[in-house]
Motif scaffolding. Structure first.
Motif, PDB file in Angstrom:
ATOM      1  N   VAL A  48       0.838  -1.200   0.000  1.00 22.86           N
ATOM      2  CA  VAL A  48       0.000   0.000   0.000  1.00 22.86           C
ATOM      3  C   VAL A  48       0.874   1.251   0.000  1.00 22.86           C
ATOM      4  O   VAL A  48       0.563   2.232  -0.673  1.00 22.86           O
ATOM      5  N   LEU A  49       1.992   1.223   0.724  1.00 22.98           N
ATOM      6  CA  LEU A  49       2.899   2.369   0.751  1.00 22.98           C
ATOM      7  C   LEU A  49       3.457   2.671  -0.633  1.00 22.98           C
ATOM      8  O   LEU A  49       3.473   3.825  -1.065  1.00 22.98           O
ATOM      9  N   ILE A  50       3.870   1.647  -1.342  1.00 22.19           N
ATOM     10  CA  ILE A  50       4.406   1.838  -2.698  1.00 22.19           C
ATOM     11  C   ILE A  50       3.329   2.397  -3.626  1.00 22.19           C
ATOM     12  O   ILE A  50       3.567   3.344  -4.379  1.00 22.19           O
ATOM     13  N   LEU A  51       2.131   1.827  -3.564  1.00 20.94           N
ATOM     14  CA  LEU A  51       1.041   2.315  -4.422  1.00 20.94           C
ATOM     15  C   LEU A  51       0.621   3.736  -4.036  1.00 20.94           C
ATOM     16  O   LEU A  51       0.243   4.529  -4.902  1.00 20.94           O
ATOM     17  N   THR A  52       0.691   4.065  -2.739  1.00 25.34           N
ATOM     18  CA  THR A  52       0.346   5.404  -2.290  1.00 25.34           C
ATOM     19  C   THR A  52       1.358   6.421  -2.809  1.00 25.34           C
ATOM     20  O   THR A  52       0.984   7.518  -3.234  1.00 25.34           O
ATOM     21  N   ILE A  93      -5.481   6.525   6.137  1.00 26.58           N
ATOM     22  CA  ILE A  93      -5.797   7.929   6.428  1.00 26.58           C
ATOM     23  C   ILE A  93      -5.098   8.855   5.447  1.00 26.58           C
ATOM     24  O   ILE A  93      -5.706   9.813   4.938  1.00 26.58           O
ATOM     25  N   ILE A  94      -3.828   8.590   5.140  1.00 30.73           N
ATOM     26  CA  ILE A  94      -3.097   9.413   4.175  1.00 30.73           C
ATOM     27  C   ILE A  94      -3.751   9.341   2.801  1.00 30.73           C
ATOM     28  O   ILE A  94      -3.908  10.352   2.116  1.00 30.73           O
ATOM     29  N   CYS A  95      -4.161   8.146   2.375  1.00 29.59           N
ATOM     30  CA  CYS A  95      -4.828   7.994   1.073  1.00 29.59           C
ATOM     31  C   CYS A  95      -6.161   8.735   1.054  1.00 29.59           C
ATOM     32  O   CYS A  95      -6.505   9.373   0.044  1.00 29.59           O
ATOM     33  N   ALA A  96      -6.904   8.681   2.142  1.00 34.76           N
ATOM     34  CA  ALA A  96      -8.195   9.372   2.200  1.00 34.76           C
ATOM     35  C   ALA A  96      -7.999  10.886   2.150  1.00 34.76           C
ATOM     36  O   ALA A  96      -8.753  11.589   1.461  1.00 34.76           O
ATOM     37  N   ASN A 139      -5.381   5.773  -5.467  1.00 36.45           N
ATOM     38  CA  ASN A 139      -5.717   5.702  -4.041  1.00 36.45           C
ATOM     39  C   ASN A 139      -7.051   5.008  -3.807  1.00 36.45           C
ATOM     40  O   ASN A 139      -7.284   4.477  -2.726  1.00 36.45           O
ATOM     41  N   TRP A 140      -7.926   5.020  -4.807  1.00 39.24           N
ATOM     42  CA  TRP A 140      -9.181   4.263  -4.671  1.00 39.24           C
ATOM     43  C   TRP A 140      -8.903   2.775  -4.587  1.00 39.24           C
ATOM     44  O   TRP A 140      -9.674   2.015  -4.017  1.00 39.24           O
TER      45      TRP A 140
END
Length: 73
Positions: A13-17, A60-63, A29-30
């Motif tokens: 998730v961190l890499i994709l974010t 939370i960061i993605c949102a 991010n969706w």
């Protein structure tokens, strides 16, 4: 074991974010939010809370990124 899997999901998730922070790739991010929620669930099943906390912070960061970008950018 669940904690290790949760941390691995969190790293994905961190890499994709990080890729999702590039302009016009915010839609990514969706995809990362549901994956992060799976990581939160896996982290909740373990005795250690590191993986769960990592995934909570990333969701939370993605949102916030989606909110600032209007949901698409």
């Amino acid at each position: 074991m669940f904690n290790i899997v949760s941390i691995l999901v969190g790293l994905l998730v961190l890499i994709l974010t990080l890729v999702g922070f590039i302009p016009f790739l915010g839609w990514l991010n969706w995809l990362t939010i549901p994956i992060g929620i799976v990581g939160i669930a896996l982290g909740a099943l373990s005795t250690s809370k590191v993986g769960r906390n990592l995934n909570i912070i990333l969701v939370i960061i993605c949102a916030i990124r989606l909110f600032v970008g209007g949901g698409l950018l």
